[in-house]
Design a protein around this motif. Structure first.
Motif, mmCIF file in Angstrom:
data_model
loop_
_atom_site.group_PDB
_atom_site.id
_atom_site.type_symbol
_atom_site.label_atom_id
_atom_site.label_comp_id
_atom_site.label_asym_id
_atom_site.label_seq_id
_atom_site.Cartn_x
_atom_site.Cartn_y
_atom_site.Cartn_z
ATOM 1 N N ALA A 1 0.886 -1.272 -0.151
ATOM 2 C CA ALA A 1 -0.106 0.017 0.097
ATOM 3 C C ALA A 1 0.854 0.980 -0.134
ATOM 4 C CB ALA A 1 -0.845 -0.038 1.012
ATOM 5 N N ASN A 2 2.225 1.101 0.371
ATOM 6 C CA ASN A 2 3.066 2.209 0.512
ATOM 7 C C ASN A 2 4.199 1.826 -0.460
ATOM 8 O OD1 ASN A 2 4.527 4.594 0.940
ATOM 9 N ND2 ASN A 2 5.046 3.937 3.146
ATOM 10 N N ARG A 3 4.013 2.176 -1.959
ATOM 11 C CA ARG A 3 5.199 1.645 -2.594
ATOM 12 C C ARG A 3 6.215 2.582 -2.903
ATOM 13 N NH1 ARG A 3 4.492 -2.618 -5.648
ATOM 14 N NH2 ARG A 3 2.468 -3.668 -5.707
ATOM 15 N N GLU A 4 6.084 3.586 -2.083
ATOM 16 C CA GLU A 4 7.336 4.607 -2.274
ATOM 17 C C GLU A 4 8.280 4.596 -1.068
ATOM 18 O OE1 GLU A 4 7.440 6.772 -4.783
ATOM 19 O OE2 GLU A 4 5.734 5.592 -5.548
ATOM 20 N N SER A 5 8.019 3.753 -0.425
ATOM 21 C CA SER A 5 9.025 3.280 1.007
ATOM 22 C C SER A 5 10.105 2.713 0.623
ATOM 23 C CB SER A 5 8.070 2.064 2.035
ATOM 24 O OG SER A 5 8.020 1.102 1.470
ATOM 25 N N ASN A 6 11.266 2.855 1.446
ATOM 26 C CA ASN A 6 12.576 2.511 1.348
ATOM 27 C C ASN A 6 12.500 1.019 1.369
ATOM 28 O OD1 ASN A 6 13.614 5.168 1.283
ATOM 29 N ND2 ASN A 6 14.000 5.003 3.356
ATOM 30 N N ALA A 7 11.476 0.579 2.220
ATOM 31 C CA ALA A 7 11.643 -1.141 2.216
ATOM 32 C C ALA A 7 11.183 -1.800 1.017
ATOM 33 C CB ALA A 7 10.350 -1.372 3.448
ATOM 34 N N MET A 8 10.159 -1.016 0.215
ATOM 35 C CA MET A 8 9.636 -1.494 -1.033
ATOM 36 C C MET A 8 11.016 -1.428 -2.139
ATOM 37 S SD MET A 8 6.695 -3.017 -1.056
ATOM 38 C CE MET A 8 6.215 -2.827 -2.783
ATOM 39 N N GLU A 9 11.525 -0.427 -2.055
ATOM 40 C CA GLU A 9 12.770 -0.358 -2.966
ATOM 41 C C GLU A 9 13.973 -1.412 -2.638
ATOM 42 O OE1 GLU A 9 14.425 3.721 -2.612
ATOM 43 O OE2 GLU A 9 12.530 4.575 -3.407
ATOM 44 N N MET A 10 13.867 -1.731 -1.333
ATOM 45 C CA MET A 10 14.938 -2.705 -1.024
ATOM 46 C C MET A 10 14.497 -4.217 -1.144
ATOM 47 S SD MET A 10 17.773 -1.160 0.231
ATOM 48 C CE MET A 10 18.555 -2.626 1.157
ATOM 49 N N MET A 11 13.049 -4.380 -1.287
ATOM 50 C CA MET A 11 12.836 -5.593 -1.479
ATOM 51 C C MET A 11 13.353 -6.600 -2.479
ATOM 52 S SD MET A 11 8.583 -6.766 -2.201
ATOM 53 C CE MET A 11 8.607 -6.596 -3.994
ATOM 54 N N PRO A 12 13.768 -6.198 -3.717
ATOM 55 C CA PRO A 12 14.380 -6.960 -4.544
ATOM 56 C C PRO A 12 15.643 -7.735 -3.993
ATOM 57 C CG PRO A 12 13.612 -5.238 -5.825
ATOM 58 C CD PRO A 12 13.484 -4.946 -4.361
ATOM 59 N N ILE A 13 16.388 -6.962 -2.895
ATOM 60 C CA ILE A 13 17.697 -7.099 -2.557
ATOM 61 C C ILE A 13 17.450 -8.003 -1.361
ATOM 62 C CG2 ILE A 13 19.620 -6.324 -1.380
ATOM 63 C CD1 ILE A 13 19.405 -3.592 -2.624
ATOM 64 N N VAL A 14 16.620 -7.915 -0.769
ATOM 65 C CA VAL A 14 16.045 -8.726 0.257
ATOM 66 C C VAL A 14 15.671 -10.399 -0.286
ATOM 67 C CG1 VAL A 14 14.206 -9.284 2.284
ATOM 68 C CG2 VAL A 14 15.341 -6.965 1.954
ATOM 69 N N ASN A 15 14.764 -10.098 -1.261
ATOM 70 C CA ASN A 15 14.458 -11.439 -1.899
ATOM 71 C C ASN A 15 15.494 -12.243 -2.566
ATOM 72 O OD1 ASN A 15 11.540 -11.186 -1.376
ATOM 73 N ND2 ASN A 15 11.253 -10.152 -3.424
ATOM 74 N N LEU A 16 16.548 -11.255 -3.119
ATOM 75 C CA LEU A 16 17.873 -11.915 -3.508
ATOM 76 C C LEU A 16 18.628 -12.829 -2.732
ATOM 77 C CD1 LEU A 16 19.296 -12.357 -6.034
ATOM 78 C CD2 LEU A 16 20.439 -10.286 -5.512
ATOM 79 N N PHE A 17 18.549 -12.157 -1.409
ATOM 80 C CA PHE A 17 19.498 -12.808 -0.167
ATOM 81 C C PHE A 17 18.699 -13.753 0.369
ATOM 82 C CE2 PHE A 17 20.048 -13.095 4.321
ATOM 83 C CZ PHE A 17 21.443 -12.883 4.676
ATOM 84 N N ASN A 18 17.463 -13.754 0.254
ATOM 85 C CA ASN A 18 16.451 -15.127 0.917
ATOM 86 C C ASN A 18 16.804 -16.143 0.031
ATOM 87 O OD1 ASN A 18 15.358 -13.668 3.008
ATOM 88 N ND2 ASN A 18 13.749 -13.039 1.855
ATOM 89 N N GLU A 19 16.816 -15.853 -1.482
ATOM 90 C CA GLU A 19 17.284 -17.042 -2.285
ATOM 91 C C GLU A 19 18.598 -17.355 -2.015
ATOM 92 O OE1 GLU A 19 17.321 -18.047 -7.014
ATOM 93 O OE2 GLU A 19 15.783 -16.946 -6.095
ATOM 94 N N TRP A 20 19.514 -16.571 -1.837
ATOM 95 C CA TRP A 20 20.976 -17.055 -1.727
ATOM 96 C C TRP A 20 21.263 -17.909 -0.261
ATOM 97 C CZ3 TRP A 20 23.517 -15.952 2.859
ATOM 98 C CH2 TRP A 20 24.958 -16.363 2.832
ATOM 99 N N HIS A 21 20.190 -17.456 0.761
ATOM 100 C CA HIS A 21 20.417 -18.303 1.848
ATOM 101 C C HIS A 21 19.739 -19.628 1.796
ATOM 102 C CE1 HIS A 21 19.574 -19.250 6.301
ATOM 103 N NE2 HIS A 21 18.434 -19.544 5.923
ATOM 104 N N ALA A 22 18.662 -19.823 0.955
ATOM 105 C CA ALA A 22 18.255 -21.283 0.591
ATOM 106 C C ALA A 22 19.217 -21.945 -0.328
ATOM 107 C CB ALA A 22 16.943 -20.874 -0.527
ATOM 108 N N ALA A 23 19.976 -21.362 -1.230
ATOM 109 C CA ALA A 23 20.885 -22.020 -2.041
ATOM 110 C C ALA A 23 21.986 -22.593 -0.855
ATOM 111 C CB ALA A 23 21.464 -21.082 -3.201
#
Length: 541
Positions: free
Chosen positions: A119-141
């Motif tokens: 609901a708040n797409r302008e937040s810093n958290a939304m901008e950082m989301m791709p990096i967080v997702n990438l880190f989560n996948e790296w953790h799984a690997a």
């Protein structure tokens, strides 16, 4: 302006790897966090969606699919998770859902601990989301890599990594969880091997066990240990399971490990690896069957004679062993009823039976006559062995070995000489090189010496390999001859020809055609498993 009513689906996920990390990731902890957040922010909770013990690298999860179906059909309009990794650890798919799918369906997505709120797409958290997702996948690997390494190490150490013991054993209680014999089912396993070695097919074994009411592995596991859901009440023994058991070296006391793998940490579909890639630890637990019985079973598996059953379920002892001398086709068995009402069996060339004289000639032979001839030859050979075993052994070796006894000694002496020459050549090459470095030998002469020595070493190495292979083959044939001699001695007074006897002794039997002239001999060539033949000329009735 009308306030939107948010109807939320709370999604929880816990993988097997997460369970090791303690209470902070537990389902109950996630439930407390999500319910408190929903209540504090005025969300109506529609339902909870829980995937317990499932990896986040795939979206092929039952509850996440139910969650997405409810979202797309408008049952809920909000999805709340503890953090992005709970929703998934595949950064491409998570990004597609949050950035494209959810907005298209008007779905609000919230990951509490990552401060992500669509609901708040302008937040810093939304901008950082791709990096967080990438880190989560790296953790799984990375986690998958560590788990594979641990499994590999445990397998090499001989730790039984299966979730449950194979039929015939129970899980051990020692550090390595080595299987312990379950006497009740071990008796069944031994019987399977013994029946197959005696010539009974897996299908017939299954029929015998079903008729006798012996619980199948699935039924036994359910009744004894409560494993899985209740199996089919019909108590079916499957032939595929019996064949699998006949090929399981775990019954010899050896432990095959790392037989299955998955394509990747993202694709969990498992497939069976080639046997050459397995890790096998030998002599880890008590065997259920002997090596001798295992060899008999697998000798039968390699046999050309598979045999065929009649409609009544009968398989003749010679079925599959008989070959036409003229066209090479198997002989086909036929039955007919005698005047007294009993069944009589005979064999004839398969091509002749199907196509007539255009393909081959008649090789008709009475099964009873053939049994008498073959049993008589086996008894005669057994009698000769009993009278002079050493002479028969030498006779066998003349047929089976390329090298005679004296030639073996000569070959071993030649082998020793060639190996010594290789050592000498290596020394000469080293001397030539050192003389060149000290200036005692011109470079061109040194190069020529080393080339000459090197070529001779290569030739000698090839000759040594060929000699060793011939000696190994000779020793193997000697061992086969000894085994054959011990096997055939058992049948000195055999009352009848059995399928087990044929599997143990005979490779094939070549049947000559029906003589054109009355009184002419009929030729039967019995090819035994020690590369010898017994050619019989016989006037059949």
């Amino acid at each position: 302006m009308k306030t939107k009513n948010y109807i939320a689906g709370l999604y929880f996920r816990l993988s097997q790897e997460d369970e090791r990390q303690g209470e902070s990731l537990s389902i109950e902890n996630q439930r407390r966090v999500l319910r408190k957040y929903a209540e504090d922010n005025g969300f109506e909770i529609h339902d909870e969606y829980i995937d317990d013990g499932v990896s986040g690298t795939t979206f092929d999860r039952p509850e996440v699919q139910r969650l997405l179906d409810d979202a797309k059909t408008g049952v809920i309009n909000t999805i709340i998770v503890k953090d992005l990794s709970r929703f998934g650890r595949n950064y491409i798919e998570v990004g597609q859902y949050v950035d494209y799918v959810f907005p298209a369906f008007g779905i609000r997505f919230i990951a509490i601990q990552d401060n992500v709120d669509s609901a708040n797409r302008e937040s810093n958290a939304m901008e950082m989301m791709p990096i967080v997702n990438l880190f989560n996948e790296w953790h799984a690997a990375n986690t998958s890599k560590k788990i594979r390494a641990v499994k590999r190490a445990n397998a090499v150490e001989g730790i039984y990594t299966a979730k449950k013991a194979i039929y015939g054993y129970i899980m051990g209680t020692d550090k390595k969880r080595a299987p312990t014999i379950d006497e009740e089912t071990a008796l069944v396993v031994r019987r399977i091997f013994e029946l197959y070695a005696s010539g009974v097919s897996p299908r017939k074994i299954a029929e015998i066990f079903i008729e006798e009411g012996i619980p199948s592995p699935a039924v036994y596991a359910y009744e004894k240990y409560g494993q899985k859901s209740k199996p089919n009440a019909l108590n079916i023994w499957h032939t595929s399971r019996i064949r699998e058991m006949l090929n399981s070296i775990i019954y010899l006391g050896h432990m095959p490990q790392l037989r299955w793998t998955s394509l990747s940490y993202k694709n969990k579909k498992r497939y069976r690896k080639d046997e050459s890639e397995w890790t096998i630890i030998y002599n880890t637990h008590e065997p259920i069957i002997s090596q001798e019985l295992w060899d008999k079973v697998h000798e039968r598996m390699k046999s050309v004679a598979t045999g065929r059953r009649t409609k009544s379920g009968y398989t003749h002892a010679l079925s599959g062993f008989l070959v036409c001398a003229d066209c090479g086709q198997k002989l086909k068995m036929a039955t007919h009823r005698t005047k007294k009402g009993s069944l009589s069996y005979n064999f004839n060339c398969g091509y002749y039976s199907r196509y007539g004289k255009a393909m081959c000639s008649s090789h008709y032979i009475s099964a009873k006559d053939l049994e008498e001839v073959i049993l008589g030859d086996i008894r005669t050979m057994a009698q000769r062995i009993v009278l002079d075993e050493e002479a028969i052994r030498k006779e066998f070796m003349r047929h089976t070995a390329e090298l005679t006894e004296n030639a073996v000694k000569t070959a071993k002496k030649a082998l020793q000489t060639k190996k010594k020459r290789i050592e000498e050549l290596s020394r000469l090459m080293q001397i030539a090189y050192e003389d060149r470095m000290k200036g005692k030998m011109p470079e061109d002469i040194c190069v020529e010496f080393i080339r000459k020595y090197s070529d001779e070493k290569k030739t000698l190495a090839e000759e040594i390999t060929a000699l060793e292979a011939r000696l190994t083959e000779t020793e193997s044939k000697q061992q086969n001859a000894d085994e054959f001699i011990q096997s055939i001695k058992k049948y000195l007074n055999a009352p009848e020809l059995t399928r087990e006897m044929c599997y143990e002794l005979i490779d094939r039997i070549v049947i000559g055609g029906v003589p054109k002239t009355q009184g002419e001999d009929r030729i039967i060539d019995i090819v035994y498993k020690v590369d010898i033949s017994s050619v019989i000329r016989y006037k059949f009735r």
